[in-house]
Design a protein around this motif. Structure first.
Motif, PDB file in Angstrom:
ATOM      1  N   ARG A  30       0.801  -1.222   0.000  1.00 41.17           N
ATOM      2  CA  ARG A  30       0.000   0.000   0.000  1.00 41.17           C
ATOM      3  C   ARG A  30       0.843   1.287   0.000  1.00 41.17           C
ATOM      4  O   ARG A  30       0.356   2.339   0.417  1.00 41.17           O
ATOM      5  CB  ARG A  30      -0.943   0.023   1.218  1.00 41.17           C
ATOM      6  N   VAL A  31       2.086   1.201  -0.467  1.00 41.08           N
ATOM      7  CA  VAL A  31       2.915   2.399  -0.482  1.00 41.08           C
ATOM      8  C   VAL A  31       2.800   3.157  -1.804  1.00 41.08           C
ATOM      9  O   VAL A  31       3.368   4.231  -1.963  1.00 41.08           O
ATOM     10  CB  VAL A  31       4.390   2.035  -0.174  1.00 41.08           C
ATOM     11  N   GLY A  32       2.063   2.595  -2.781  1.00 40.50           N
ATOM     12  CA  GLY A  32       1.797   3.314  -4.028  1.00 40.50           C
ATOM     13  C   GLY A  32       2.635   2.889  -5.213  1.00 40.50           C
ATOM     14  O   GLY A  32       2.760   3.635  -6.193  1.00 40.50           O
ATOM     15  N   LYS A  33       3.186   1.690  -5.187  1.00 40.41           N
ATOM     16  CA  LYS A  33       4.066   1.228  -6.272  1.00 40.41           C
ATOM     17  C   LYS A  33       3.325   1.138  -7.605  1.00 40.41           C
ATOM     18  O   LYS A  33       3.781   1.676  -8.623  1.00 40.41           O
ATOM     19  CB  LYS A  33       4.658  -0.144  -5.910  1.00 40.41           C
ATOM     20  N   SER A  34       2.198   0.448  -7.603  1.00 44.78           N
ATOM     21  CA  SER A  34       1.468   0.225  -8.854  1.00 44.78           C
ATOM     22  C   SER A  34       0.977   1.542  -9.450  1.00 44.78           C
ATOM     23  O   SER A  34       1.069   1.769 -10.662  1.00 44.78           O
ATOM     24  CB  SER A  34       0.279  -0.712  -8.612  1.00 44.78           C
ATOM     25  N   THR A  35       0.473   2.427  -8.597  1.00 46.34           N
ATOM     26  CA  THR A  35      -0.025   3.717  -9.087  1.00 46.34           C
ATOM     27  C   THR A  35       1.087   4.522  -9.732  1.00 46.34           C
ATOM     28  O   THR A  35       0.909   5.100 -10.822  1.00 46.34           O
ATOM     29  CB  THR A  35      -0.631   4.521  -7.916  1.00 46.34           C
ATOM     30  N   LEU A  36       2.247   4.565  -9.094  1.00 45.59           N
ATOM     31  CA  LEU A  36       3.378   5.318  -9.631  1.00 45.59           C
ATOM     32  C   LEU A  36       3.824   4.756 -10.976  1.00 45.59           C
ATOM     33  O   LEU A  36       4.002   5.504 -11.953  1.00 45.59           O
ATOM     34  CB  LEU A  36       4.540   5.269  -8.632  1.00 45.59           C
ATOM     35  N   VAL A  37       3.993   3.464 -11.063  1.00 41.26           N
ATOM     36  CA  VAL A  37       4.518   2.842 -12.278  1.00 41.26           C
ATOM     37  C   VAL A  37       3.525   2.968 -13.427  1.00 41.26           C
ATOM     38  O   VAL A  37       3.920   3.249 -14.573  1.00 41.26           O
ATOM     39  CB  VAL A  37       4.865   1.366 -11.993  1.00 41.26           C
ATOM     40  N   ARG A  38       2.249   2.782 -13.149  1.00 40.44           N
ATOM     41  CA  ARG A  38       1.250   2.912 -14.213  1.00 40.44           C
ATOM     42  C   ARG A  38       1.215   4.337 -14.760  1.00 40.44           C
ATOM     43  O   ARG A  38       1.062   4.545 -15.972  1.00 40.44           O
ATOM     44  CB  ARG A  38      -0.122   2.488 -13.698  1.00 40.44           C
ATOM     45  N   GLU A  39       1.313   5.322 -13.882  1.00 39.70           N
ATOM     46  CA  GLU A  39       1.317   6.714 -14.329  1.00 39.70           C
ATOM     47  C   GLU A  39       2.548   7.001 -15.192  1.00 39.70           C
ATOM     48  O   GLU A  39       2.466   7.671 -16.220  1.00 39.70           O
ATOM     49  CB  GLU A  39       1.299   7.637 -13.114  1.00 39.70           C
ATOM     50  N   PHE A  40       3.689   6.486 -14.769  1.00 39.77           N
ATOM     51  CA  PHE A  40       4.924   6.677 -15.530  1.00 39.77           C
ATOM     52  C   PHE A  40       4.811   6.021 -16.909  1.00 39.77           C
ATOM     53  O   PHE A  40       5.186   6.624 -17.928  1.00 39.77           O
ATOM     54  CB  PHE A  40       6.095   6.078 -14.747  1.00 39.77           C
ATOM     55  N   ALA A  41       4.309   4.801 -16.957  1.00 36.97           N
ATOM     56  CA  ALA A  41       4.173   4.089 -18.234  1.00 36.97           C
ATOM     57  C   ALA A  41       3.246   4.846 -19.185  1.00 36.97           C
ATOM     58  O   ALA A  41       3.513   4.941 -20.390  1.00 36.97           O
ATOM     59  CB  ALA A  41       3.646   2.678 -17.986  1.00 36.97           C
ATOM     60  N   LYS A  42       2.185   5.392 -18.644  1.00 33.98           N
ATOM     61  CA  LYS A  42       1.202   6.110 -19.459  1.00 33.98           C
ATOM     62  C   LYS A  42       1.779   7.397 -20.037  1.00 33.98           C
ATOM     63  O   LYS A  42       1.533   7.740 -21.210  1.00 33.98           O
ATOM     64  CB  LYS A  42      -0.031   6.422 -18.601  1.00 33.98           C
ATOM     65  N   LYS A  43       2.576   8.116 -19.233  1.00 34.72           N
ATOM     66  CA  LYS A  43       3.069   9.433 -19.641  1.00 34.72           C
ATOM     67  C   LYS A  43       4.342   9.370 -20.481  1.00 34.72           C
ATOM     68  O   LYS A  43       4.563  10.236 -21.335  1.00 34.72           O
ATOM     69  CB  LYS A  43       3.323  10.306 -18.412  1.00 34.72           C
ATOM     70  N   GLU A  44       5.206   8.386 -20.231  1.00 37.24           N
ATOM     71  CA  GLU A  44       6.546   8.427 -20.802  1.00 37.24           C
ATOM     72  C   GLU A  44       6.747   7.528 -22.017  1.00 37.24           C
ATOM     73  O   GLU A  44       7.833   7.513 -22.588  1.00 37.24           O
ATOM     74  CB  GLU A  44       7.567   8.045 -19.722  1.00 37.24           C
ATOM     75  N   TYR A  45       5.709   6.769 -22.422  1.00 34.07           N
ATOM     76  CA  TYR A  45       5.833   5.873 -23.572  1.00 34.07           C
ATOM     77  C   TYR A  45       4.631   6.072 -24.496  1.00 34.07           C
ATOM     78  O   TYR A  45       3.542   6.449 -24.053  1.00 34.07           O
ATOM     79  CB  TYR A  45       5.897   4.407 -23.126  1.00 34.07           C
ATOM     80  N   SER A  46       4.842   5.776 -25.763  1.00 34.29           N
ATOM     81  CA  SER A  46       3.729   5.895 -26.708  1.00 34.29           C
ATOM     82  C   SER A  46       2.726   4.761 -26.516  1.00 34.29           C
ATOM     83  O   SER A  46       1.556   4.891 -26.881  1.00 34.29           O
ATOM     84  CB  SER A  46       4.245   5.894 -28.149  1.00 34.29           C
ATOM     85  N   ALA A  47       3.188   3.646 -25.946  1.00 35.99           N
ATOM     86  CA  ALA A  47       2.287   2.527 -25.666  1.00 35.99           C
ATOM     87  C   ALA A  47       2.803   1.781 -24.444  1.00 35.99           C
ATOM     88  O   ALA A  47       4.013   1.751 -24.172  1.00 35.99           O
ATOM     89  CB  ALA A  47       2.198   1.577 -26.864  1.00 35.99           C
TER      90      ALA A  47
END
Length: 453
Positions: A30-47
């Motif tokens: 519950r420290v926010g790992k999945s939320t952080l990584v999903r946001e990064f993947a969405k913003k920093e890659y075309s897919a």
């Protein structure tokens, strides 16, 4: 999603590795790992493609077994099953909750060697350690640990970015904040201490401003941790539970050093070593070790038999303290916030400073010496930090840090420490609930600047 400083670390990983290493984001539940990584993947890659192994279908999992030697077919079928098209060298695949399917983690070696995509894995440390038996852990993997929100991140989440910048500027210039801003920062820091830095608790507080609701969220997280202990603690379950349950009482002691005899009159350090390691490795606790002969290489003289054990999140510590009650009401938290409840604030204050130091990348060390024959050798220094020292041409020195929860205090130990260790000592710090002041190499900082050290 809240602003997380770890986002910059993800950016650095992408820019520096160019797909030649996978990234494993570890941390407490519950420290926010999945939320952080999903946001990064969405913003920093075309897919991007997220495979959550807590709910992935058998068809998806079968691909990892059947096409280990045929990466081209693996990707063809993976994109067909998911309906996601992945352009080469501009896509990332996320293995979320990878501890639930260790085969995917082992497959990272071949996937990174293939080179067409980037890979990020997430998982809680508890079950990652538990589920590596029988697989080859990939050497092509960089680890990054995510901590609870620090105070600056809490300020950003609360819409207080201008105050955050003012605090940073005040620290850099060694000039105190104006009184009104100091009082505001003090109040927000006390709120942060009570709420803690777990993203769910911060979100609950921002939305409701009700400490009772926040306490319910924190208790759910503590229950999750206890369930993990039961599930993954193996033969040490009872010892791990006992250590976790006694952390508040240990920190309430004047010295705060962990006293094993409080667990069991016949307790021995070797019997409980695995329990302390388990809690620390799971990011539930943080251990500080006593240093016998302080120098820049603090680890070289640490005494593993003399230590303090902090909770990794102070908000959880406070809920743990009131665990005997089924619920901690908003009014009790309010009384603590306003200083109307007689309670040992020293334990919370030292714990929140330890939490900030860990978030800033520091390992935790302290100095404790008892000499009944020569009182000049008796001293307690809460924390030791290696820091650059201006009077030594910027070379590293040991900065002793004292933490004070009240406005009236003595600082004799800092003077003794400087006298005893001389040129090894750099800038000395006191963190206290008062404005900043500077007296030569002694700097008194308000508690809300702890994360800047």
């Amino acid at each position: 999603m809240f602003h997380r400083k770890a986002y910059a670390a993800l950016e650095a990983w992408k820019q520096q590795t160019h797909g030649k290493r996978a990234l494993l984001v570890e941390g407490a539940r519950r420290v926010g790992k999945s939320t952080l990584v999903r946001e990064f993947a969405k913003k920093e890659y075309s897919a991007h493609l997220v495979i959550d192994f807590s709910e992935a279908s058998d068809d998806i999992k079968d691909l990892f077994h059947e096409y280990r030697a045929d990466v081209d077919s693996f990707f063809m079928y993976l994109q067909a099953y998911t309906g996601v098209s992945l352009p080469r060298r501009d896509s990332v695949i996320v293995f979320d909750e990878v501890q639930r399917f260790p085969t995917a983690r082992e497959f990272i070696k071949q996937l990174v060697a293939d080179g067409r995509y980037d890979y990020i894995e997430t998982g809680s440390l508890i079950s990652i350690r538990h589920n590596v038996q029988g697989i080859v852990v990939p050497s092509e993997e960089t680890s990054m640990r995510l901590n609870p929100l620090d105070f600056e991140e809490f300020l950003c989440a609360s819409g207080q970015e201008p105050l955050m910048e003012a605090i940073r500027t005040s620290y850099a210039r060694l000039q105190p904040l104006p009184d009104s801003l100091h009082r505001k920062a003090e109040r927000l820091f006390r709120e942060y201490m009570l709420v803690g830095g777990m993203p769910q608790t911060v979100e609950a507080y921002i939305e409701s401003k009700d400490f009772g609701i926040v306490d319910d969220v924190k208790r759910d997280i503590l229950t999750l941790y206890r369930n993990d202990i039961s599930h993954f603690g193996a033969q040490d379950v009872l010892r791990i539970r006992r250590v976790l349950a006694t952390l508040p009482s240990q920190l309430a002691r004047h010295e705060k050093k962990f006293k094993l005899s409080s667990l069991d009159r016949s307790a021995r350090s070797r019997e409980y070593a695995d329990a302390f390691f388990w809690l620390s490795d799971a990011c539930i606790s943080a251990t500080a070790y006593n240093v016998d002969d302080p120098s820049v290489g603090l680890s070289a003289s640490m005494n593993e038999s003399s230590f303090k054990c902090y909770m990794s999140d102070t908000g959880l510590l406070i809920s743990q303290l009131f665990a005997d009650n089924t619920r901690t009401p908003h009014e009790l938290y309010r009384d603590i916030l306003l200083g109307k409840l007689e309670i040992n604030e020293g334990m919370f204050t030292e714990n929140i400073v330890a939490q900030q130091f860990v978030a800033s990348g520091h390992k935790l060390f302290f100095y404790s010496k008892r000499d009944v024959e020569d009182q000049s050798n008796t001293m307690e220094i809460d924390f030791l930090l290696p820091k650059e020292y201006d009077d030594a041409a910027g070379r590293m020195r040991i900065s002793p840090v004292e933490v004070k929860s009240t406005k009236r205090y003595a600082a004799r130990s800092l003077d003794k420490f400087k006298t005893k260790f001389g040129k090894r000592v750099g800038t000395r710090y006191i963190l206290h609930p008062k404005p900043m002041s500077v007296e030569g190499d002694l700097i008194r900082l308000p508690l809300y600047m702890a994360d800047l050290l």
